[in-house]
Design an enzyme around this catalytic site. Sequence first.
Site, mmCIF file in Angstrom:
data_model
loop_
_atom_site.group_PDB
_atom_site.id
_atom_site.type_symbol
_atom_site.label_atom_id
_atom_site.label_comp_id
_atom_site.label_asym_id
_atom_site.label_seq_id
_atom_site.Cartn_x
_atom_site.Cartn_y
_atom_site.Cartn_z
ATOM 1 N N GLU A 198 -7.450 -5.942 -3.033
ATOM 2 C CA GLU A 198 -6.966 -4.569 -2.931
ATOM 3 C C GLU A 198 -5.452 -4.662 -3.208
ATOM 4 O OE1 GLU A 198 -7.263 -0.991 0.297
ATOM 5 O OE2 GLU A 198 -6.489 -2.909 0.951
ATOM 6 N N GLU A 204 0.811 -1.219 0.000
ATOM 7 C CA GLU A 204 0.000 0.000 0.000
ATOM 8 C C GLU A 204 0.848 1.274 0.000
ATOM 9 O OE1 GLU A 204 -3.278 -0.149 2.751
ATOM 10 O OE2 GLU A 204 -3.896 -2.126 2.056
ATOM 11 N N HIS A 259 -16.025 -9.059 6.220
ATOM 12 C CA HIS A 259 -15.274 -9.806 7.227
ATOM 13 C C HIS A 259 -13.918 -9.151 7.411
ATOM 14 C CE1 HIS A 259 -17.555 -13.854 6.388
ATOM 15 N NE2 HIS A 259 -18.302 -12.996 7.066
ATOM 16 N N GLU A 260 -13.832 -8.185 8.294
ATOM 17 C CA GLU A 260 -12.511 -7.670 8.669
ATOM 18 C C GLU A 260 -11.947 -8.664 9.686
ATOM 19 O OE1 GLU A 260 -10.259 -4.947 7.887
ATOM 20 O OE2 GLU A 260 -9.213 -6.477 9.026
ATOM 21 N N GLU A 311 -8.878 5.007 -0.892
ATOM 22 C CA GLU A 311 -9.132 5.359 0.509
ATOM 23 C C GLU A 311 -8.019 6.232 1.102
ATOM 24 O OE1 GLU A 311 -9.386 1.285 1.790
ATOM 25 O OE2 GLU A 311 -7.454 1.353 2.794
ATOM 26 N N HIS A 345 -9.048 -7.611 0.844
ATOM 27 C CA HIS A 345 -8.186 -6.450 1.094
ATOM 28 C C HIS A 345 -6.988 -6.869 1.964
ATOM 29 C CE1 HIS A 345 -10.533 -2.695 -0.136
ATOM 30 N NE2 HIS A 345 -11.054 -3.727 -0.783
ATOM 31 N N GLU A 346 -5.901 -6.152 1.801
ATOM 32 C CA GLU A 346 -4.652 -6.421 2.542
ATOM 33 C C GLU A 346 -4.136 -7.847 2.346
ATOM 34 O OE1 GLU A 346 -6.749 -3.200 3.833
ATOM 35 O OE2 GLU A 346 -7.335 -5.061 4.778
HETATM 36 C C1 NOJ Z 1 -8.863 -1.530 5.146
HETATM 37 C C2 NOJ Z 1 -9.626 -1.716 3.890
HETATM 38 O O1 NOJ Z 1 -8.804 -1.506 2.773
HETATM 39 C C3 NOJ Z 1 -10.788 -0.772 3.907
HETATM 40 O O2 NOJ Z 1 -11.484 -0.825 2.693
HETATM 41 C C4 NOJ Z 1 -11.673 -1.094 5.076
HETATM 42 O O3 NOJ Z 1 -12.700 -0.147 5.139
HETATM 43 C C5 NOJ Z 1 -10.892 -1.068 6.379
HETATM 44 N N1 NOJ Z 1 -9.708 -1.839 6.273
HETATM 45 C C6 NOJ Z 1 -11.703 -1.609 7.546
HETATM 46 O O4 NOJ Z 1 -11.889 -2.972 7.387
HETATM 47 CA CA CA Z 2 -6.324 -1.331 2.729
#
Ligand code: NOJ
Ligand code: CA
Length: 713
Positions: A500, A170, A412-413, A506, A481-482
């Site tokens: 991502e 990133e 799902h974070e 963002e 993501h990540e």
């Molecule tokens: C990082 C992600 O890239 C973003 O899209 C998300 O809103 C936040 N984490 C929270 O999960």
């Molecule tokens: Ca991110």
Amino acid sequence: MPIRLFLLTMACAMSLDAQTLRSPNGRLVLNFSVDPEGVPRYALRIAERNVVLPSRLGLELKEQPSFLNGFRVTSTSRRSVDTTWQTVWGETRFVRDRHEELTVELRQDSVGGRALRIRFRLFDEGLGFRYEFAEQDVLKHFIVSGERTEFRMTGDHTTIWIPGDYDTNEYAYTQTRLSEVDASQGKNVGEIFSKTVIGHNFVQTPVMMKTSDGLYINIFEAALVNYPAMTLEIDQRTFALTAHLAPDAVGNRAYLQAPCVTPWRTVLVSDDARDILRSNLILNLNEPSAIENTAWIRPVKYVGIWWEMHVGTASWNYSDVSNVRLGSTDWSSLKPNGRHGATTERTKVYIDFAAQHGFEGVLVEGWNVGWEDWFGQWKEEVFDFVTPYPDFNVKELQAYAAKKGVKLIMHHETSASVTNYERRLDESFRFMKDHGYDAVKTGYVGRIIPRGEYHDGQWMVQHYVRVAKKAAEYQISVNAHESVRPTGVHRTWPNWLACEAARGNEFNAWSVGNPPWHETVLPFTRLLGGPMDYTPGIFEIKMEHYFPDKKEQVHTTLAKQLALYVTMYSPIQMAADLPENYEKYPDALQFIKDVAVDWDEKHVLEAEPGDFVTIARKARGKHEWFVGAITDENARTATAALSFLPESATFVATIYADGPNAHWEKNPKAYRISRSLVRRDTVLKLRLAEGGGAAVSIAPASPEDQRSLRSYR
Ligand code: NOJ
Ligand code: CA
């Protein structure tokens, strides 16, 4: 041995030890050889120009005799391939796979005949090769402690790079000579939450280079499924690049069991930058779909409760306490902070907006308990992915979304607590299916658990694939993501729609952001591996819109935000701004509503890494075309010849262009929209402002259009 037989054997050995392979059109030439010490090497040329100078091949195995030398070639084989396969979704409906293959069988006589196979595939636009291990008595289970694959460059090339890092991609890009790369600057990038910079001379792949005589060279990998991600160590005196693998918690790189293969190492090369963007080499080096019935996998445009958290007007967390525990916290007794984004009411606003404007998906982040202390604690049990906050009614929203013909998208974070996520995966996916969700956005913010693992290590690489596979069992699509950056694996798991794995839009909401050239770099780097959930479509460019003293902003014009839907290919595209912002610009929103997310054809019209990209695409199964043109911080005129249109028909082009005085910083929201008649001999001249862009939609002209509109001039 009689002398003649000896000479014959020598001649055979020598000819085996030196192999030449030509690409289908003959322009690329690969040379393979084994030197007197038994070290395998390769070199690559294009039309008599060196691309990769003779470079070593090989791996280091832990607690094993050296695997780097003492090899001889026992046999070789060749194959010509020219097939065409159909994509489930993609930039084109069909992909042609045309290459020449050379397979070299190597043997270490001094190590009991230990064997290594190297497979080369030479395409017209580049090379792929990988290591393969046949089943054998002297090599069964083994640990890779390092990879010594080299890519020796011919000079101090201009390079667009981000720091080599085991945890993240990133970063903002930097352009320097190879000798000037200083990746240690990555350590000072405060806005990336979890990062592990390797060293000053390590860069991520894909890395994009340009030689002083105009060759574009890109080094990357394909089919990363059971191995750590590869970065490159630069020798800043000789310009040799050497593969470097992300380690695991105890310092090893990969655990393998023969028979097995490594990912492909790839080199794209052309004197025309557009060829880099046209290439399907990465996809072609991946395995076909492992999912038989793919009818349920659908490209999608979506909106969601998301940007408001990033700009800071809403929160993921429901209350402002900072110490909660799954299983014992009584969520309904917590005092709400009054800013929680994911409420039933707010979700209905998004569902209504989606239904009204034809967006199929609505993402909701912050719906589930645990966000109070999700971040920075290296905590294992953060989320359970099935318990909503008291103000988010899952059943009610399920019914409401169904009534409006909209699909909710699950979030799902994991907060990088991957052990926790894996334990709960089945239950979480079942919960989704029970409540009408068939797509999930996953996230891995933070330090990985199992503690000591990295986002890009072998264990995590396997995890992302495991999730895609498990999701497929439930007919669920994934947007990760990540994660590790993709390497074409979506060909094998087409339900893994996007990642991502780069610096998304963002960052413009809460950091120094992405400089205007950023989106002109991504197609040449991150996007070579697969679609990105970049989340374009921000219309309120400046964050002072929300808070007067907020200086952050999106570093593009509004028109460029539209163009990104075409220049940044993804089968899932977010319209990332807030409904109330879109309501103010309904004419510009129209482009996002119209633009396709799945394509039959792609036409790369103009491209220079870091400067500009102009791409045209034909919507899948429709007589609709879209053109996107973007520039960096410099204004320019993009030229789009519409020769891809069918003959002898007239079309209407709707052009969404930067306004006369538009400028990404001084006047980002100035745009104008015009409509005119075009044909296949029309050449559009699109003026792009500094940090600007243009988006064009093209559809057959109606008789009324033909009467009322003028031809494009
Ligand atoms: C990082 C992600 O890239 C973003 O899209 C998300 O809103 C936040 N984490 C929270 O999960
Ligand atoms: Ca991110």
